[in-house]
Design a protein around this motif. Structure first.
Motif, PDB file in Angstrom:
ATOM      1  N   SER A  25      39.138  39.608  44.310  1.00 34.35           N
ATOM      2  CA  SER A  25      40.302  38.768  44.046  1.00 34.35           C
ATOM      3  C   SER A  25      41.058  39.247  42.815  1.00 34.35           C
ATOM      4  CB  SER A  25      39.856  37.314  43.871  1.00 34.35           C
ATOM      5  OG  SER A  25      40.963  36.456  43.752  1.00 34.35           O
ATOM      6  N   LEU A  26      40.337  39.679  41.779  1.00 38.41           N
ATOM      7  CA  LEU A  26      41.004  40.217  40.595  1.00 38.41           C
ATOM      8  C   LEU A  26      41.763  41.499  40.913  1.00 38.41           C
ATOM      9  CD1 LEU A  26      38.382  39.722  37.739  1.00 38.41           C
ATOM     10  CD2 LEU A  26      40.566  38.549  38.016  1.00 38.41           C
ATOM     11  N   ALA A  27      41.200  42.337  41.785  1.00 40.17           N
ATOM     12  CA  ALA A  27      41.886  43.572  42.166  1.00 40.17           C
ATOM     13  C   ALA A  27      43.203  43.282  42.867  1.00 40.17           C
ATOM     14  CB  ALA A  27      40.983  44.411  43.064  1.00 40.17           C
ATOM     15  N   LEU A  28      43.273  42.198  43.623  1.00 36.02           N
ATOM     16  CA  LEU A  28      44.499  41.874  44.352  1.00 36.02           C
ATOM     17  C   LEU A  28      45.544  41.226  43.456  1.00 36.02           C
ATOM     18  CD1 LEU A  28      42.875  40.459  47.613  1.00 36.02           C
ATOM     19  CD2 LEU A  28      43.899  42.706  47.289  1.00 36.02           C
ATOM     20  N   HIS A  29      45.121  40.467  42.446  1.00 35.24           N
ATOM     21  CA  HIS A  29      46.074  39.747  41.604  1.00 35.24           C
ATOM     22  C   HIS A  29      46.485  40.541  40.372  1.00 35.24           C
ATOM     23  CE1 HIS A  29      44.444  36.339  43.960  1.00 35.24           C
ATOM     24  NE2 HIS A  29      45.656  35.854  43.808  1.00 35.24           N
ATOM     25  N   GLY A  30      45.564  41.277  39.765  1.00 38.46           N
ATOM     26  CA  GLY A  30      45.912  42.064  38.584  1.00 38.46           C
ATOM     27  C   GLY A  30      46.157  41.236  37.343  1.00 38.46           C
ATOM     28  N   SER A  31      45.305  40.270  37.057  1.00 38.85           N
ATOM     29  CA  SER A  31      45.470  39.427  35.877  1.00 38.85           C
ATOM     30  C   SER A  31      44.882  40.120  34.649  1.00 38.85           C
ATOM     31  CB  SER A  31      44.795  38.073  36.103  1.00 38.85           C
ATOM     32  OG  SER A  31      45.323  37.439  37.251  1.00 38.85           O
ATOM     33  N   ARG A  32      45.296  39.607  33.483  1.00 40.83           N
ATOM     34  CA  ARG A  32      44.818  40.223  32.239  1.00 40.83           C
ATOM     35  C   ARG A  32      44.513  39.209  31.140  1.00 40.83           C
ATOM     36  NH1 ARG A  32      49.768  43.947  30.686  1.00 40.83           N
ATOM     37  NH2 ARG A  32      49.543  44.400  32.904  1.00 40.83           N
ATOM     38  N   SER A  33      45.024  37.972  31.206  1.00 36.62           N
ATOM     39  CA  SER A  33      44.745  36.970  30.189  1.00 36.62           C
ATOM     40  C   SER A  33      43.454  36.222  30.537  1.00 36.62           C
ATOM     41  CB  SER A  33      45.912  35.986  30.084  1.00 36.62           C
ATOM     42  OG  SER A  33      46.074  35.272  31.301  1.00 36.62           O
ATOM     43  N   TRP A  34      42.989  35.389  29.581  1.00 31.08           N
ATOM     44  CA  TRP A  34      41.765  34.623  29.823  1.00 31.08           C
ATOM     45  C   TRP A  34      41.930  33.686  31.006  1.00 31.08           C
ATOM     46  CZ3 TRP A  34      37.276  36.003  28.032  1.00 31.08           C
ATOM     47  CH2 TRP A  34      37.160  36.664  26.810  1.00 31.08           C
ATOM     48  N   LEU A  35      43.005  32.889  30.997  1.00 25.58           N
ATOM     49  CA  LEU A  35      43.240  31.956  32.095  1.00 25.58           C
ATOM     50  C   LEU A  35      43.544  32.698  33.387  1.00 25.58           C
ATOM     51  CD1 LEU A  35      43.465  28.995  32.903  1.00 25.58           C
ATOM     52  CD2 LEU A  35      45.882  29.063  32.264  1.00 25.58           C
ATOM     53  N   GLY A  36      44.286  33.799  33.295  1.00 23.91           N
ATOM     54  CA  GLY A  36      44.594  34.581  34.486  1.00 23.91           C
ATOM     55  C   GLY A  36      43.357  35.214  35.094  1.00 23.91           C
TER      56      GLY A  36
END
Length: 629
Positions: free
Chosen positions: A226-237
C-alpha cells in the motif's frame, strides 16, 4: 462614414432562429405575401439602413410586403405605428439594439433549498480532495492481470499458504504496474524499496511452516504494498498510506466494470475469438491429460502434484477467494493510477513552550534514568552473588522481575520524546542546541535501558529456556533500540527521512524474524540447554511447528520420539500440494520420512523434568504474571 451592405454579403436569417431574436416590443412579423417566390429563386433586394454612421441589415421580420424596408426600431417615433397588414404595436422609449431575450425562469437565481432534516449541505469529502485525479480507462493489460489474479486465487489459495501467495501476488503487482504506466506515473526509488520489500516478505510463508511469523510477514507485506502505491513520506501519511489500499475498493469496482463494458462494446469479435480459443485449449488439456495420466502412473503422479485439487464441496470457499483476489488486484491497480495523497493531511505543530517550562521536566527525567541505570548495572555486572546479597532473589527471578517494566519504560520514553518535540522551543540556534542536548541524552540513557532489558531476558532464557513469547518481546525491544538510534541520527542530520526509515526498519525486522525461523531457534536453544543442565520441557516443544524438527531430531531417545510425535502425526495427515507446502515442512518430511515413534512414546508425561522442576518457570511461578508460556 457609413458602408452599405449588399444583398450577397448579408446573412439571411429566418424568424425564430437565435440570430433573429428580437428585442422586447419590436414589430411582430408581417404576414406572408400572396405569391411567395419559388425555392431557390431571387428575393427582392432589401434596402440598407443608415444611421449615425452605422449600417444594420434588416431581417425578414422587418421587411414590408411591398418590398420596401421598414424603418429601424430606433428610428420609429414613440407611440403606436401601423403599417400595411400589421396591427398597431406600442413602441418603447429607447428601442436600441438589445441582447437576446432570456426567459424569466432562466434569469432567476434560485436560492439553495433548506434541508428539511436539518443536516448540512454536502461538501466534497476529504478523500476526493486528496485524490484529485480520476484514472482514465483501465488498460487491457491491467484487465488481464486482474483476471489472472482472481483465477490463481481461486485455484491455489484454497489449499493453504506457501509459495502460492507469492504466485498470486505477481500478477496483482503487474496489474498495478500497467495501470501506473498508463497514468504516466514514474517509478521512484522509495516506491521500488517498498515493492521489493513487500515481495520479499511474502517469501516467509514459503520458507517457514510456523504460522505466527508468516502472519506478521503477510500483514507487513500488505502495508508495504500500500505504501508503494501511495508514496507517502510524513508520519500521518505513512500510517494512513499503509492502510489506504482499502479506500480504493469501492471506486475500483466501477472503474473495472466500465472498462470491461467499453471493450465488450467495441470489440465483440475479438473477445469472442479469445473466449472460444481458451475453451478449446482447456478441453484439449483435460482430454489428453486424462488419457496420458491413465496410460502412465508416473505421469499421473506428476500431473496430480502440479494441478490444484478442486472439488465441488469447497467451491464456495474457492469462489470467495477468487473474488477476493480479483477485487484486491483491481483496487491495487486503481490506486496505482490515482493514488490518495495522504501527505495532504497535516498535523499542526504544538505551541512552542519556553525553555524552562519545556526542559525542566526532561532534565529531571534524565537524572532519574541515570540513577536507576547506575544501581542496576552495578547489580547485574556484579554477578550472582551480588544479586543474592542485594535483593534476596535468585538470578533468574531478578532478571524476570524487571524485564517487562523496562520494556514499558522504553515505549513510554518514545511517547515522551514525541510530545517533547511537539512543544519544543523553536526560537533559534540556542533552542535547537537545547532540544538536541536534552533529547539526545534521554535517547542515550534509554538505549542503556534497552541493553539492560535484553541482558535480563538473556538471564531469563538461560534459567528457563526460550519460548515464543520471550523471543517475540526480545525482538520488539531490540527494534525499539533501533528506533532510538534513528531518532538520534535524525537529530544530528535532519528528520526528513525519519518516518520512512522507521517503517523500513520495522519491515526489515519482520523479514529477519521470519528468516531466522523462530521455532527452529527455540528448539535449538532448548536442546543446547539440555546438554548443559539436563533439563528440558518436552510438553512445550511438542507444540512447535515442523521448523523445529532438525533441532529436535538430535535429542536422545525417548525424548526425541516424545518431542516429534505430534509433529509427525500432523505431517502424515497433511496432503497439501507443492505450492502450499513450505520449505520447512518439506525438510521435516525428508528427515522423518515414514518414521513411526511406536512404543517409545508410551510414557512421555513428565519426561524431561530436571533439577529446575518447572522448566518453563512461568505457569506455577507467582513472580511472572505476564508470560502465559
Amino acid at each position: 462614414m457609413s458602408d452599405h451592405t449588399s444583398e450577397s454579403s448579408r446573412p439571411e436569417r429566418a424568424p425564430g432562429t437565435p440570430g433573429a431574436a428580437e428585442p422586447p416590443g419590436a414589430f411582430e412579423p408581417a404576414p406572408e405575401p400572396a405569391e411567395a417566390p419559388a425555392s431557390g429563386g431571387a428575393r427582392a433586394p432589401e434596402a440598407s439602413t443608415e444611421r449615425a454612421g452605422t449600417s444594420r441589415p434588416e431581417n425578414a421580420a422587418g421587411a414590408s410586403p411591398s418590398g420596401t424596408a421598414s424603418p429601424p426600431a430606433d428610428a420609429q417615433p414613440q407611440g403606436r405605428v401601423q403599417g400595411p397588414g400589421t396591427a398597431a404595436v406600442p413602441q418603447p422609449r429607447d428601442a436600441g439594439p438589445q441582447p437576446p431575450k432570456v426567459p424569466a425562469y432562466a434569469q432567476q437565481v434560485r436560492p439553495p433549498q433548506p434541508n428539511p432534516w436539518g443536516q448540512p449541505q454536502r461538501t466534497p469529502s476529504d478523500l476526493s480532495r486528496l485524490r484529485p485525479v480520476k484514472p482514465g480507462t483501465i488498460p487491457g493489460a491491467t484487465l488481464w492481470a486482474v483476471l489472472a489474479t482472481g483465477l490463481l486465487s481461486a485455484l491455489l489459495l484454497g489449499d493453504g499458504i506457501g509459495l502460492n501467495l507469492l504466485l498470486v501476488t505477481v500478477p496483482a503487482a503487474l496489474a498495478a504496474y500497467f495501470a501506473a504506466r498508463s497514468a504516466a506515473r514514474r517509478l521512484r526509488p522509495w516506491t521500488a524499496v517498498w515493492a521489493v520489500g513487500g515481495l520479499a516478505l511474502l517469501a516467509v510463508p514459503a520458507l517457514r511452516d510456523a504460522g505466527w511469523p508468516s502472519f506478521l510477514a503477510i500483514v507487513s507485506a500488505f502495508a508495504l504494498g500500500s505504501l508503494a502505491l501511495h508514496g507517502s513520506r510524513s508520519w500521518l501519511g505513512m500510517f494512513l498510506g499503509s492502510l489506504g489500499l482499502l479506500t480504493s475498493v469501492a471506486e475500483s469496482l466501477g472503474w473495472g466494470a466500465r472498462g470491461v463494458r467499453d471493450r465488450m462494446a467495441g470489440s465483440r469479435g475479438r473477445w469472442g475469438v479469445a473466449f472460444r480459443s481458451t475453451v478449446v485449449a482447456v478441453i484439449l488439456l483435460i482430454v489428453f491429460g486424462a488419457l496420458f495420466a491413465s496410460a502412465d502412473a508416473a505421469f499421473a503422479d506428476v500431473l496430480g502434484s502440479l494441478m490444484p485439487d478442486v472439488s465441488v464441496g469447497d467451491s464456495p470457499w474457492r469462489f470467495f477467494l477468487g473474488v477476493l483476489g480479483l477485487v484486491g488486484a483491481l483496487a491495487a491497480a486503481y490506486t496505482a493510477a490515482a493514488p490518495v495523497r495522504w501527505d495532504g493531511l497535516t498535523v499542526r505543530p504544538g505551541k512552542a513552550r519556553g525553555r524552562l517550562e519545556w526542559a525542566l521536566p526532561l532534565v529531571v527525567l534524565n537524572l532519574l534514568f541515570a540513577a536507576f541505570l547506575a544501581i542496576q548495572l552495578t547489580v547485574l555486572l556484579g554477578g550472582y552473588d551480588k544479586v543474592m546479597a542485594e535483593t534476596d532473589l535468585s538470578y533468574s527471578q531478578y532478571a524476570r522481575q524487571g524485564f517487562w517494566q523496562l520494556l514499558w519504560a522504553t515505549l513510554l520514553t518514545l511517547l515522551v520524546i514525541a510530545l517533547a518535540l511537539r512543544w519544543a522551543p523553536r526560537g533559534g540556534a540556542r533552542d535547537r542546541t537545547l532540544v538536541r542536548g536534552v533529547l539526545g541524552t534521554l535517547c542515550l540513557l534509554t538505549l542503556v535501558v534497552v541493553a539492560s532489558a535484553l541482558r535480563r531476558m538473556d538471564l531469563y532464557v538461560d534459567a528457563y529456556g526460550l519460548t515464543r513469547l520471550r523471543i517475540s518481546v526480545a525482538a520488539v525491544e531490540l527494534w525499539l533500540g533501533v528506533v532510538l538510534v534513528l531518532i538520534m541520527a535524525a537529530g544530528a542530520f535532519g528528520a526528513k527521512l525519519l518516518p520512512r526509515a522507521v517503517a523500513a526498519s520495522a519491515a526489515v525486522g519482520v523479514l529477519a524474524f521470519g528468516l531466522i525461523s523462530p521455532d527452529g531457534l527455540i528448539a535449538q536453544q532448548n536442546v543446547e540447554r539440555y546438554s548443559r543442565h539436563h533439563s528440558i520441557d518436552i510438553e512445550y516443544l511438542r507444540g512447535l511447528s515442523a521448523d523445529a524438527v532438525p533441532a529436535l531430531d538430535t535429542l536422545p531417545e525417548p525424548l526425541r520420539s516424545c518431542a516429534l510425535e505430534e509433529i509427525q502425526r500432523s505431517l502424515r495427515n497433511s496432503d497439501e500440494p507443492w505450492y502450499a507446502t513450505s520449505w520447512g515442512e518439506a525438510k521435516a518430511r525428508n528427515i522423518l520420512g515414514d518414521w513411526d515413534p511406536g512404543y517409545r512414546t508410551s510414557d512421555c508425561r513428565g519426561l524431561g523434568s530436571g533439577e529446575n522442576g518447572n522448566e518453563r518457570g512461568d505457569v506455577d511461578d507467582p513472580y511472572d504474571p505476564y508470560d502465559p508460556y
